[in-house]
Scaffold this motif. Sequence first.
Motif, short mmCIF file in Angstrom:
data_model
loop_
_atom_site.label_atom_id
_atom_site.label_comp_id
_atom_site.label_asym_id
_atom_site.label_seq_id
_atom_site.Cartn_x
_atom_site.Cartn_y
_atom_site.Cartn_z
N THR A 58 0.20 -8.70 -5.22
CA THR A 58 -1.07 -8.08 -5.32
C THR A 58 -1.81 -8.19 -4.04
O THR A 58 -2.30 -7.47 -3.53
CB THR A 58 -1.97 -8.20 -6.78
N ARG A 59 -1.81 -9.51 -3.76
CA ARG A 59 -2.28 -10.15 -2.57
C ARG A 59 -1.88 -9.57 -1.25
O ARG A 59 -2.74 -8.99 -0.41
CB ARG A 59 -2.66 -11.46 -2.57
N PRO A 62 -2.36 -5.08 -1.00
CA PRO A 62 -3.85 -4.55 -1.81
C PRO A 62 -3.76 -2.97 -2.01
O PRO A 62 -4.49 -2.69 -2.95
CB PRO A 62 -4.77 -5.23 -0.97
#
Length: 227
Positions: A58-59, A62
């Motif tokens: 997720t990081r 994005p």
Amino acid sequence: MSHYGMTESEVEEAALYYLEQVGYTTLNGPTIAPGEPTAERDTYNDVVLTQRLRTALTRINPHIPPDAIDEALRQVIRSESQNLVENNRRFHKFLTDGVPVAYQDGDRTIHDQAWLIDFHQPLNNDWLAVNQFTIHENNHRRPDIILFLNGLPIAVLELKNAAAENADIDTAYNQLQTYKKDIPSLFTYNQGLVISDGINAQVGTLTADRSRFMPWRNPPSAADNLI
């Protein structure tokens, strides 16, 4: 205590100390074992730290929606073959080329790649070293140290005591071969194997035989270039 001044457990502690110095977080395997308050996996069969992987995906990606992130995670965790080398080759392609995902953007289907590693910003990755990480598969095994990158077990370190009888660096190599048979799922993700007796360290790959494990040397420093 050996005449070299280090027991096997002290070799392990020294390795963890040096890993901390280069940016790894270190954890003791039993503290994140299934059933513990700080557990990071559901069962002893799990070799991927799933929440760390999901958080990293997720990081690093994005722009990719959560459903596609979950699909990328499923692809990484799922094995498609009974052949360890084939599984490892498949994972290596994910690692270098990204995991293919598709998602909707309005009425368009977007085909994209979810990256497992932030190659441009190393500090944006999750670097973790865990000692005594128990795995139950064909047998119960507990490698000395496993290095996790974004929750993925990319390297295994097997350590011995140089002074101990029948516990030299060759024994460490043989122990890794036993692990491959007893806990093969760990090695689906493996990118490096390290053996050491506290004095000498050698590094090899999943398919390397004993002769292909090479000395692990420190990179030259600026001072070395002046000599």
